[in-house]
Design an enzyme around this catalytic site. Structure first.
Site, short mmCIF file in Angstrom:
data_model
loop_
_atom_site.label_atom_id
_atom_site.label_comp_id
_atom_site.label_asym_id
_atom_site.label_seq_id
_atom_site.Cartn_x
_atom_site.Cartn_y
_atom_site.Cartn_z
N ALA A 138 16.67 53.38 60.21
CA ALA A 138 16.87 53.60 58.78
C ALA A 138 18.28 53.12 58.45
CB ALA A 138 16.72 55.07 58.46
N GLY A 195 14.17 54.64 62.90
CA GLY A 195 13.06 54.26 62.02
C GLY A 195 12.37 52.98 62.46
N GLU A 209 9.99 54.09 65.01
CA GLU A 209 8.95 54.85 64.31
C GLU A 209 7.98 53.90 63.59
OE1 GLU A 209 12.06 57.30 62.59
OE2 GLU A 209 11.00 59.08 63.30
N GLU A 249 18.61 59.25 66.74
CA GLU A 249 19.03 60.05 65.59
C GLU A 249 19.95 61.22 65.95
OE1 GLU A 249 16.03 58.78 66.02
OE2 GLU A 249 15.20 58.11 64.10
N1 COA Z 1 21.89 51.05 59.26
C1 COA Z 1 22.76 50.30 58.57
N2 COA Z 1 23.40 49.24 59.06
C2 COA Z 1 23.13 48.92 60.35
C3 COA Z 1 22.23 49.64 61.13
C4 COA Z 1 21.59 50.75 60.54
N3 COA Z 1 20.69 51.48 61.18
N4 COA Z 1 22.17 49.07 62.35
C5 COA Z 1 23.01 48.02 62.33
N5 COA Z 1 23.60 47.93 61.11
C6 COA Z 1 24.57 46.93 60.67
C7 COA Z 1 25.94 47.19 61.29
O1 COA Z 1 26.65 48.17 60.54
C8 COA Z 1 26.56 45.82 61.16
O2 COA Z 1 26.97 45.64 59.83
P1 COA Z 1 28.40 44.89 59.52
O3 COA Z 1 28.24 43.50 60.08
O4 COA Z 1 28.49 44.94 58.03
O5 COA Z 1 29.42 45.69 60.24
C9 COA Z 1 25.39 44.89 61.43
O6 COA Z 1 24.22 45.67 61.17
C10 COA Z 1 25.32 44.39 62.87
O7 COA Z 1 25.33 45.52 63.72
P2 COA Z 1 26.43 45.77 64.88
O8 COA Z 1 26.55 47.24 65.07
O9 COA Z 1 27.68 45.03 64.54
O10 COA Z 1 25.70 45.08 66.10
P3 COA Z 1 25.92 45.42 67.65
O11 COA Z 1 25.24 44.35 68.39
O12 COA Z 1 27.34 45.68 67.93
O13 COA Z 1 25.13 46.81 67.88
C11 COA Z 1 23.31 48.36 67.65
C12 COA Z 1 23.75 46.87 67.71
C13 COA Z 1 21.81 48.37 67.30
C14 COA Z 1 23.55 49.02 68.99
C15 COA Z 1 24.11 49.08 66.54
O14 COA Z 1 24.06 48.31 65.34
C16 COA Z 1 23.62 50.45 66.23
O15 COA Z 1 23.85 51.38 66.98
N6 COA Z 1 22.93 50.62 65.07
C17 COA Z 1 22.45 51.91 64.61
C18 COA Z 1 21.24 52.38 65.40
C19 COA Z 1 20.79 53.74 64.93
O16 COA Z 1 21.45 54.74 65.08
N7 COA Z 1 19.60 53.78 64.35
C20 COA Z 1 18.99 54.99 63.87
C21 COA Z 1 19.33 55.22 62.46
S1 COA Z 1 18.60 56.72 61.86
#
Ligand code: COA
Length: 260
Positions: free
Chosen positions: A66, A111, A114, A134
């Site tokens: 999400a 999400g 999911e 989460e």
């Molecule tokens: N919601 C909003 N933005 C997200 C996102 C999310 N769930 N997942 C990734 N993004 C965004 C990042 O903020 C980043 O934005 P920016 O370029 O403006 O800073 C962009 O997507 C790229 O992600 P980044 O974190 O830089 O990539 P990474 O390769 O370093 O890491 C992940 C990848 C997937 C490990 C990391 O993005 C992450 O942990 N995301 C969240 C996962 C999560 O908790 N999901 C459950 C949500 S309820």
């Protein structure tokens, strides 16, 4: 803008739905949820759609969850309709009556996992990571994950994933039954297309009956679930396609199914 966030394409009965916000790793924001609802309404209603493929754009992510920036500012008074809408989407995918394959081309987190679990089949790239992180945001999986993950992998493995928030590799996901198949990244698209085409050429009413008997029947107590299966069997024996399928076998020819 909204229509470009989710790309849809129908070819030879296969409806390809691509979540298209790769810069944000296809995070599910409200606009994407709305566009997905629209796409799956079409998948449900359009008889030309015989199978669906759901994937994320770009090389890195299926869906990384999400949209956390939306969650951060979510007004507590809006949470109930917000989460109900996401559930409606997931339930709508699961009950659309056509087989839906998730092509998990990278991160499937929160999400995103999911969403993949609301699909009927999951084919993952060997580089994919799948998880429900989460808890790390002081949340619980709220788009159906607490219910669908234990049903797929068993309660013990599901609780380990949810309580630690740590993702599993594609190979681990395959071993636990979370995904159906793992292929090299450059083989994912062709593998999924081949499967989708096969399903698109199958008898549509039989596919719908199997999905409904397993998914809806599976929610019923044992004898009711069996009665539900029997009702479908009676109904399906009255279809033209069933006559055609059995006749084609006897006549040693390829069946032509019309969905009637
Ligand atoms: N919601 C909003 N933005 C997200 C996102 C999310 N769930 N997942 C990734 N993004 C965004 C990042 O903020 C980043 O934005 P920016 O370029 O403006 O800073 C962009 O997507 C790229 O992600 P980044 O974190 O830089 O990539 P990474 O390769 O370093 O890491 C992940 C990848 C997937 C490990 C990391 O993005 C992450 O942990 N995301 C969240 C996962 C999560 O908790 N999901 C459950 C949500 S309820």
């Amino acid at each position: 803008m909204t229509e470009q966030r989710v790309l849809c394409d129908l070819e030879q009965g296969v409806f390809q739905v691509t979540i298209n916000n790769p810069e944000k790793l296809n995070a599910l924001d409200s606009a994407i949820i709305g566009a997905l609802e629209e796409a799956f309404r079409r998948a449900t209603d359009d008889p030309e759609v015989r199978a669906v493929v759901l994937t994320g754009a770009g090389p890195k992510a299926f869906v990384a969850g999400a949209d956390i920036t939306e969650l951060q500012v979510l007004d507590p008074s809006r949470v109930e309709p917000f989460v109900q809408r996401a559930h409606r989407l997931m339930d709508g995918i699961e009950s659309c009556g056509k087989p839906v394959i998730a092509a998990v081309n990278g991160y499937a987190l929160g999400g995103g996992l999911e969403l993949a679990m609301a699909c009927h089949l999951r084919i993952a790239s060997s580089t994919a990571l799948l998880g429900l992180p989460e808890v790390k945001l002081a949340l619980l999986p709220g788009y159906g994950g607490t219910q669908r993950l234990p049903r797929l992998v068993g309660r013990g493995k599901a609780l380990m994933m949810m309580l630690t928030g740590e993702p599993v590799t594609a190979a681990e996901a395959l071993a636990s039954g979370l995904v159906n198949r793992v292929v090299e990244p450059d083989e994912l698209e062709a593998t999924v297309q081949q499967l989708a085409r096969k399903l698109a050429n199958s008898a549509p009413i039989a596919l719908r009956a199997i999905l409904d008997a397993v998914l809806r029947g599976g929610e019923m107590p044992g004898p009711e679930g069996l009665a539900h299966e029997r009702r479908w069997f009676v109904d399906i024996c009255a279809t033209e396609d069933m006559r055609e399928g059995t006749a084609a076998f006897v006549e040693k020819r390829k069946a032509q199914f019309r969905g009637r």
